[in-house]
Design a protein around this motif. Sequence first.
Motif, mmCIF file in Angstrom:
data_model
loop_
_atom_site.group_PDB
_atom_site.id
_atom_site.type_symbol
_atom_site.label_atom_id
_atom_site.label_comp_id
_atom_site.label_asym_id
_atom_site.label_seq_id
_atom_site.Cartn_x
_atom_site.Cartn_y
_atom_site.Cartn_z
ATOM 1 N N ILE A 47 0.694 -1.627 -0.807
ATOM 2 C CA ILE A 47 -0.185 0.294 0.364
ATOM 3 C C ILE A 47 0.654 1.357 0.530
ATOM 4 O O ILE A 47 0.647 2.555 -0.720
ATOM 5 N N ARG A 48 2.037 0.882 0.342
ATOM 6 C CA ARG A 48 2.813 2.491 0.952
ATOM 7 C C ARG A 48 3.390 2.848 0.102
ATOM 8 O O ARG A 48 3.785 4.098 -1.203
ATOM 9 N N SER A 49 3.842 1.618 -0.891
ATOM 10 C CA SER A 49 4.772 1.986 -3.066
ATOM 11 C C SER A 49 3.619 2.389 -3.983
ATOM 12 O O SER A 49 3.313 3.154 -4.277
ATOM 13 N N ARG A 50 2.573 1.884 -3.538
ATOM 14 C CA ARG A 50 1.059 2.742 -4.198
ATOM 15 C C ARG A 50 1.141 4.001 -3.722
ATOM 16 O O ARG A 50 1.112 5.168 -4.946
ATOM 17 N N ALA A 51 0.261 4.329 -2.458
ATOM 18 C CA ALA A 51 0.877 5.699 -1.829
ATOM 19 C C ALA A 51 1.354 6.954 -2.452
ATOM 20 O O ALA A 51 0.910 7.729 -3.040
ATOM 21 N N ARG A 52 2.828 5.893 -2.336
ATOM 22 C CA ARG A 52 3.894 7.413 -3.133
ATOM 23 C C ARG A 52 4.097 7.936 -4.403
ATOM 24 O O ARG A 52 3.823 9.111 -5.035
ATOM 25 N N VAL A 53 3.588 6.760 -5.294
ATOM 26 C CA VAL A 53 3.181 6.664 -6.917
ATOM 27 C C VAL A 53 2.306 7.726 -7.440
ATOM 28 O O VAL A 53 2.359 8.942 -7.985
ATOM 29 N N VAL A 54 1.195 7.516 -6.335
ATOM 30 C CA VAL A 54 -0.038 8.523 -6.705
ATOM 31 C C VAL A 54 0.087 10.189 -6.590
ATOM 32 O O VAL A 54 -0.031 10.641 -7.028
ATOM 33 N N ASN A 55 0.734 9.861 -4.721
ATOM 34 C CA ASN A 55 1.041 11.551 -4.318
ATOM 35 C C ASN A 55 1.883 12.054 -5.326
ATOM 36 O O ASN A 55 1.645 13.231 -5.543
ATOM 37 N N ASP A 56 3.156 10.764 -5.711
ATOM 38 C CA ASP A 56 3.710 12.231 -6.939
ATOM 39 C C ASP A 56 3.266 12.348 -8.974
ATOM 40 O O ASP A 56 3.232 13.850 -8.054
ATOM 41 N N ILE A 91 -7.453 10.058 -10.602
ATOM 42 C CA ILE A 91 -6.525 9.159 -10.138
ATOM 43 C C ILE A 91 -7.385 8.706 -9.231
ATOM 44 O O ILE A 91 -6.627 7.142 -9.077
ATOM 45 N N ARG A 92 -8.444 9.131 -8.503
ATOM 46 C CA ARG A 92 -8.561 8.051 -7.124
ATOM 47 C C ARG A 92 -9.612 6.151 -8.351
ATOM 48 O O ARG A 92 -8.948 5.526 -7.667
ATOM 49 N N GLN A 93 -9.974 7.023 -9.136
ATOM 50 C CA GLN A 93 -10.169 5.766 -9.859
ATOM 51 C C GLN A 93 -9.548 4.750 -10.416
ATOM 52 O O GLN A 93 -9.569 2.854 -10.538
ATOM 53 N N ILE A 94 -8.078 5.361 -11.175
ATOM 54 C CA ILE A 94 -7.195 4.719 -11.407
ATOM 55 C C ILE A 94 -6.415 3.789 -10.820
ATOM 56 O O ILE A 94 -5.969 3.051 -10.518
ATOM 57 N N ALA A 95 -5.851 4.327 -9.524
ATOM 58 C CA ALA A 95 -5.118 3.932 -8.478
ATOM 59 C C ALA A 95 -6.209 3.262 -7.061
ATOM 60 O O ALA A 95 -5.465 2.414 -6.652
ATOM 61 N N ASN A 96 -7.396 3.480 -7.676
ATOM 62 C CA ASN A 96 -7.886 1.829 -6.768
ATOM 63 C C ASN A 96 -7.561 3.096 -5.154
ATOM 64 O O ASN A 96 -7.430 1.772 -4.213
ATOM 65 N N VAL A 97 -8.409 4.196 -5.008
ATOM 66 C CA VAL A 97 -8.188 4.596 -3.454
ATOM 67 C C VAL A 97 -9.459 5.102 -3.316
ATOM 68 O O VAL A 97 -10.118 5.520 -3.899
#
Length: 386
Positions: A47-56, A91-97
Amino acid sequence: MGTLGKTDWYGSEKKIVLAVALAILAASVSVFVTLYWMMNGALLEDIRSRARVVNDYAQKHLAEGSFVHINGPEDVRRDSYMEMQATLDDIRQIANVRYLYTAKNNAEGRPVYLVDGLPMGSEDFRNPGDLIEPDIRPMLDSCLSGRFIESDQVLNTEWGAIFLTCTPVCTYGEAAPVGAVVMEFNADVVYASKIRAMLYSGALAAVIVTVCTLVTMVCLRRLATPFYKKLAYTDMLTGIGNRTAFELELGELERKLSHRIIIVLYDLNHMKRINDTWGHAAGDAYLKRMAHLLIREDPVRRGNAYRIGGDEFVTVFADEDRERLERELELFHMACTRVEVNGQPITFAYGVAEYDPSLDDGSLHATLSRADALMYRSKKAGRAPC
């Protein structure tokens, strides 16, 4: 196991079973904790790895001016709001946030929503200026002071299990953040897996502990029963049967009395003198040697030997010819005088009695009494060597 087994069970056996159960439980808990820690760590790191990518990605596509111009519900019609909302929704839909939104402190210094990445009209949609929920307010306060925030574990909030990241947003040349980008990843699966793992591992540990405890109890019973019987029915000094074992055999034989039963009673000579002269260790050696002869030499080894008193021994024979046995006993009696312990020959008086229904009336104790009387008559007559 009777009374003896019950007593011992509440002693040493209970301690062993308890120790085994606790050891298995500790091992089960250790395995669960280790596996859970590894699984939970792997899921959170994903989850952290995905979060950092989405954040950037989110920060590169957000207009910093929106943190200044958007303040209340009336601003949802601004072009900047609608552009930002559409970007966040994509972004929310693509990254499943689960939730993706921006926030800042209002005029009173309280964290509020700005642009919500959910579609307008959604049940959980928040308007600009709505206060942030208390569950995450402490983390957001810290983020709006300039710290990047990342959950160190799954947060169980009133709207579900989430993993939260909060990234401060600063305008060019400004040190203080103007707002923050907040992402809440759906962690219901992680949380549910945690609960299931705890329940399943607890149930499995209980089953393993129960099964192993029962197996241990069965094994202890099988091992302990012969051991305790040996303790209960063995004379600890000589290693042959004791008075209890002798009484049990008489009881068994009295229920049948279909065999010719002969009882031979022995009484060692000079025990007091040996103890007084050479000490009780010498007396013990004398008793041990007599017991050794009774289980190793003919004809006495054909019977069952017991020590029934301080210096009294008895042998029980079944289906023996009495006349032949008495001749052999006389030879055995004489041969013992050539066996010495600390220079003292083995001497004893003995009496032989065969069960007689007309005299003993179904009681082998009566037969033993007749053997005892004959033994004392022999001792008084001086048949035994001095």
